[in-house]
Design a protein around this motif. Structure first.
Motif, mmCIF file in Angstrom:
data_model
loop_
_atom_site.group_PDB
_atom_site.id
_atom_site.type_symbol
_atom_site.label_atom_id
_atom_site.label_comp_id
_atom_site.label_asym_id
_atom_site.label_seq_id
_atom_site.Cartn_x
_atom_site.Cartn_y
_atom_site.Cartn_z
ATOM 1 N N ILE A 181 0.828 -1.089 0.049
ATOM 2 C CA ILE A 181 -0.022 0.033 0.073
ATOM 3 C C ILE A 181 0.788 1.165 0.140
ATOM 4 N N GLU A 182 0.514 2.131 -0.984
ATOM 5 C CA GLU A 182 1.336 3.286 -1.106
ATOM 6 C C GLU A 182 0.962 4.431 0.154
ATOM 7 N N THR A 183 1.931 5.052 0.887
ATOM 8 C CA THR A 183 1.090 6.096 1.509
ATOM 9 C C THR A 183 0.863 7.466 0.396
ATOM 10 N N MET A 184 -0.449 7.820 0.960
ATOM 11 C CA MET A 184 -1.086 8.999 -0.104
ATOM 12 C C MET A 184 -1.081 10.168 0.128
ATOM 13 N N ASP A 185 -1.486 11.029 -1.089
ATOM 14 C CA ASP A 185 -1.717 12.392 -0.926
ATOM 15 C C ASP A 185 -3.133 12.692 -0.356
ATOM 16 N N LEU A 222 8.409 9.166 -0.044
ATOM 17 C CA LEU A 222 8.636 9.949 0.760
ATOM 18 C C LEU A 222 8.235 11.495 0.524
ATOM 19 N N GLY A 223 7.855 11.635 -0.743
ATOM 20 C CA GLY A 223 7.001 13.129 -0.790
ATOM 21 C C GLY A 223 5.714 13.166 -0.079
ATOM 22 N N ASN A 224 5.115 12.006 -0.055
ATOM 23 C CA ASN A 224 3.568 12.054 0.649
ATOM 24 C C ASN A 224 3.740 12.169 2.061
ATOM 25 N N ILE A 225 4.807 11.305 2.606
ATOM 26 C CA ILE A 225 4.546 11.204 3.936
ATOM 27 C C ILE A 225 5.287 12.630 4.407
ATOM 28 N N SER A 226 6.163 13.403 3.876
ATOM 29 C CA SER A 226 6.694 14.408 4.215
ATOM 30 C C SER A 226 5.688 15.630 4.074
ATOM 31 N N ALA A 227 4.781 15.593 3.286
ATOM 32 C CA ALA A 227 3.922 16.638 3.031
ATOM 33 C C ALA A 227 2.824 16.970 4.280
ATOM 34 N N TRP A 228 2.529 15.817 5.089
ATOM 35 C CA TRP A 228 1.638 15.876 5.848
ATOM 36 C C TRP A 228 2.115 16.358 7.362
ATOM 37 N N PRO A 229 1.849 17.561 7.669
ATOM 38 C CA PRO A 229 2.603 18.006 9.095
ATOM 39 C C PRO A 229 2.344 17.220 10.218
ATOM 40 N N GLU A 230 1.192 16.184 10.260
ATOM 41 C CA GLU A 230 1.076 15.461 11.688
ATOM 42 C C GLU A 230 2.331 14.224 11.388
ATOM 43 N N ASN A 231 2.870 14.097 10.435
ATOM 44 C CA ASN A 231 3.971 12.843 10.204
ATOM 45 C C ASN A 231 5.422 13.475 10.713
ATOM 46 N N LYS A 270 5.479 19.694 -1.744
ATOM 47 C CA LYS A 270 5.179 20.967 -1.014
ATOM 48 C C LYS A 270 4.198 20.672 0.008
ATOM 49 N N LYS A 271 4.537 21.185 1.231
ATOM 50 C CA LYS A 271 3.696 20.600 2.590
ATOM 51 C C LYS A 271 2.104 21.128 2.556
ATOM 52 N N VAL A 272 1.375 20.389 3.255
ATOM 53 C CA VAL A 272 0.213 20.843 3.504
ATOM 54 C C VAL A 272 0.188 22.168 4.835
ATOM 55 N N PHE A 311 -2.896 26.028 2.644
ATOM 56 C CA PHE A 311 -2.475 25.636 1.546
ATOM 57 C C PHE A 311 -2.673 24.051 1.518
ATOM 58 N N LYS A 312 -3.359 23.553 0.317
ATOM 59 C CA LYS A 312 -3.749 22.007 0.336
ATOM 60 C C LYS A 312 -2.637 21.041 0.032
ATOM 61 N N GLY A 313 -1.291 21.838 -0.181
ATOM 62 C CA GLY A 313 -0.020 20.944 -0.491
ATOM 63 C C GLY A 313 -0.153 20.876 -2.031
ATOM 64 N N GLN A 314 1.104 20.286 -2.562
ATOM 65 C CA GLN A 314 1.387 19.957 -3.809
ATOM 66 C C GLN A 314 1.801 18.667 -3.915
ATOM 67 N N PHE A 315 1.354 17.743 -4.522
ATOM 68 C CA PHE A 315 1.639 16.397 -4.409
ATOM 69 C C PHE A 315 2.382 15.607 -5.834
ATOM 70 N N LYS A 316 2.243 16.661 -6.838
ATOM 71 C CA LYS A 316 2.703 16.220 -8.214
ATOM 72 C C LYS A 316 3.497 17.178 -8.879
ATOM 73 N N GLU A 317 4.395 16.689 -9.670
ATOM 74 C CA GLU A 317 5.102 17.565 -10.491
ATOM 75 C C GLU A 317 5.746 18.834 -9.950
ATOM 76 N N VAL A 318 6.391 18.464 -8.804
ATOM 77 C CA VAL A 318 7.278 19.509 -8.049
ATOM 78 C C VAL A 318 8.608 19.252 -8.546
ATOM 79 N N PRO A 319 9.435 20.007 -9.390
ATOM 80 C CA PRO A 319 10.554 19.510 -9.522
ATOM 81 C C PRO A 319 11.697 19.220 -8.297
ATOM 82 N N PHE A 320 12.288 18.214 -8.516
ATOM 83 C CA PHE A 320 13.531 17.553 -7.302
ATOM 84 C C PHE A 320 14.183 18.910 -6.743
ATOM 85 N N GLY A 321 14.170 19.120 -5.581
ATOM 86 C CA GLY A 321 15.070 20.061 -4.968
ATOM 87 C C GLY A 321 14.213 21.500 -4.675
#
Length: 291
Positions: free
Chosen positions: A152-156, A184-193, A215-217, A221-231
């Protein structure tokens, strides 16, 4: 130092190439494997009904190019969710799962990544949660019969946005054939994690890992979970990878990109590969040798 395989998501590659050309490009770009996609589009869902001849043609392209596929990324359940209020949709979701398992067996794929949504386009309810677990148990039973891993993938999406939540699911569905696939991106975007704690406490449940920037929630801001350039996002890749080296993670990583419709997908993939080559060198990861 750990040795890890590094793959690239199919949707990063130029779409008009045939399979042999795609596999050769994966090698030319310096990756160990391709991650295969069955998404919610009619075009990719039709792959579940490939004939024996089509499956054979695909296998021959893999063998001829000395290639492999570590994971089938099954995001088609966004459209046909396991937790749907519609019984017909739930039946379709289980049919998709059985076909995906059979396809994976035929193509030599050992791991199917599931999208961790109870529902996506419908309202979330207590019932959608229960229906998801009920049908996930059926999926795991199907997979166990064919010795195929479901991860199971950790999700947006808040439903399953951490390995901790996936571990809770595993307390309800007890099977070695059900694991986690952290993004790693999805886990990192949620402030509760707490990303490092989430990895530390659940590393024994990780089948594979997605590398994606986000980009974090925030409250505004609802966060950005796709197409964020690496870095350019908020993911601390250096810290996450250092932790995974310390924890002895030896599974594969997949760079997740959606550049198939970009003006120059190959250049963007090369830039992403260089980004992670440099990080791997910093933290002491050696990429598996290319065949």
């Amino acid at each position: 130092m750990t040795i890890n395989a590094l793959g690239i998501y199919e949707k990063a590659l130029p779409p008009k190439l045939n399979w042999e050309q795609k596999f050769n490009l994966v090698h030319d770009l310096g990756f160990n494997f391709l991650e295969f996609s069955i998404d919610e589009s009619d075009e990719r869902l039709q792959r579940l009904d490939w004939s024996k001849a089509q499956r054979s043609e695909f296998r021959q392209a893999m063998w001829k190019t000395n290639s492999r596929i570590n994971t089938l990324m099954l995001s088609g359940h966004r459209r046909f969710p396991l937790g749907s209020a519609d019984e017909h949709v739930r039946e379709q979701s289980l049919e998709i799962m059985q076909k995906a398992i059979d396809l994976a067996v035929d193509l030599g794929i050992r791991n199917i990544q599931l999208a961790g949504y109870d529902v996506y386009y419908e309202p979330k309810t207590v019932q959608s949660h229960e229906l998801f677990l009920e049908n996930l148990q059926k999926c795991v039973d199907m997979a166990a019969k064919k010795l195929v891993m479901l991860s199971i993938e950790t999700m947006d999406d808040p439903f399953l946005n951490s390995l901790t939540k996936i571990s809770q699911v595993k307390t309800q569905i007890k099977s070695p054939w059900l694991q986690g696939y952290p993004d790693l991106g999805n886990i990192s975007a949620w402030p509760e994690n707490d990303v490092i704690v989430d990895l530390e406490n659940n590393v024994d449940n990780i089948a594979a890992i997605h590398l994606k920037d986000t980009k974090k929630v925030t409250p505004t801001f609802k966060g950005q979970f796709k197409e964020v350039p690496f870095g350019e996002g908020d993911v601390d890749f250096l810290g996450c990878l250092k932790a995974l080296v310390r924890l002895g993670y030896s599974g594969s990583y997949t760079v997740e990109m959606w550049t198939e419709s970009a003006a120059d997908p190959t250049t963007e993939i090369k830039q992403a590969k260089l980004f992670f080559d440099q990080l791997f060198k910093q933290v002491g990861i050696r990429q598996e040798a290319l065949n």
